[in-house]
Scaffold this motif. Structure first.
Motif, PDB file in Angstrom:
ATOM      1  N   TYR A   1     -21.547  50.933  -9.284  1.00 25.46           N
ATOM      2  CA  TYR A   1     -20.728  49.981 -10.022  1.00 25.46           C
ATOM      3  C   TYR A   1     -19.366  50.590 -10.305  1.00 25.46           C
TER       4      TYR A   1
ATOM      5  N   ARG B   1     -18.040  47.582 -13.943  1.00 21.79           N
ATOM      6  CA  ARG B   1     -19.198  46.693 -14.152  1.00 21.79           C
ATOM      7  C   ARG B   1     -19.464  45.729 -13.001  1.00 21.79           C
ATOM      8  N   ARG B   2     -18.857  45.977 -11.847  1.00 23.70           N
ATOM      9  CA  ARG B   2     -19.112  45.152 -10.668  1.00 23.70           C
ATOM     10  C   ARG B   2     -19.741  46.018  -9.590  1.00 23.70           C
ATOM     11  N   PRO B   3     -20.785  45.541  -8.904  1.00 22.83           N
ATOM     12  CA  PRO B   3     -21.374  46.345  -7.830  1.00 22.83           C
ATOM     13  C   PRO B   3     -20.417  46.417  -6.640  1.00 22.83           C
TER      14      PRO B   3
END
Length: 117
Positions: free
Chosen positions: A103, A106-108
């Protein structure tokens, strides 16, 4: 009549020069993009895939990575779900596996699968 000797360049010399110019051009591009790339090197958090939501993110992540590639064809997601499901894939029974998601903000951004057979 004598012909003057003109030394010819060998292929090795030409290859060395082209490699030198390629390396220089790559370094030049890297220097120009260093400021823009500084935002790329942010902290990356790697977490293990634990639940259904994270497994779904793991399976659908390539779609978000390759969304701008015009020749990318998405996989058959039903097969992907069956492949990554320990109940349906027998290789999970005799192999040690781990699914990880990386991540950034907070984003993959990447997926990792570790397998010890």
């Amino acid at each position: 009549m004598t012909i003057p000797f003109v030394p010819q360049r060998s292929n090795n010399t030409i290859q060395k020069k082209t490699l030198f110019f390629r390396r220089r051009s790559i370094e030049r591009v890297l220097r120009k993009t260093a400021i823009r790339a500084s935002s790329f090197y942010m902290a990356i958090d790697i977490r293990e895939v634990a639940g259904r939501k994270e497994r779904r993110q793991f399976i659908h992540l390539p779609a978000s990575i390759h969304k701008d590639h015009k020749n990318w064809v998405p996989p058959i997601y039903m097969d992907e779900r069956a492949f990554f499901n320990p109940c349906k894939n027998k290789s999970f029974g005799y192999s040690d596996t781990i699914l990880l998601l990386a991540y950034r903000e907070r984003r993959p951004v990447r997926r990792i699968m570790g397998i010890i057979n």
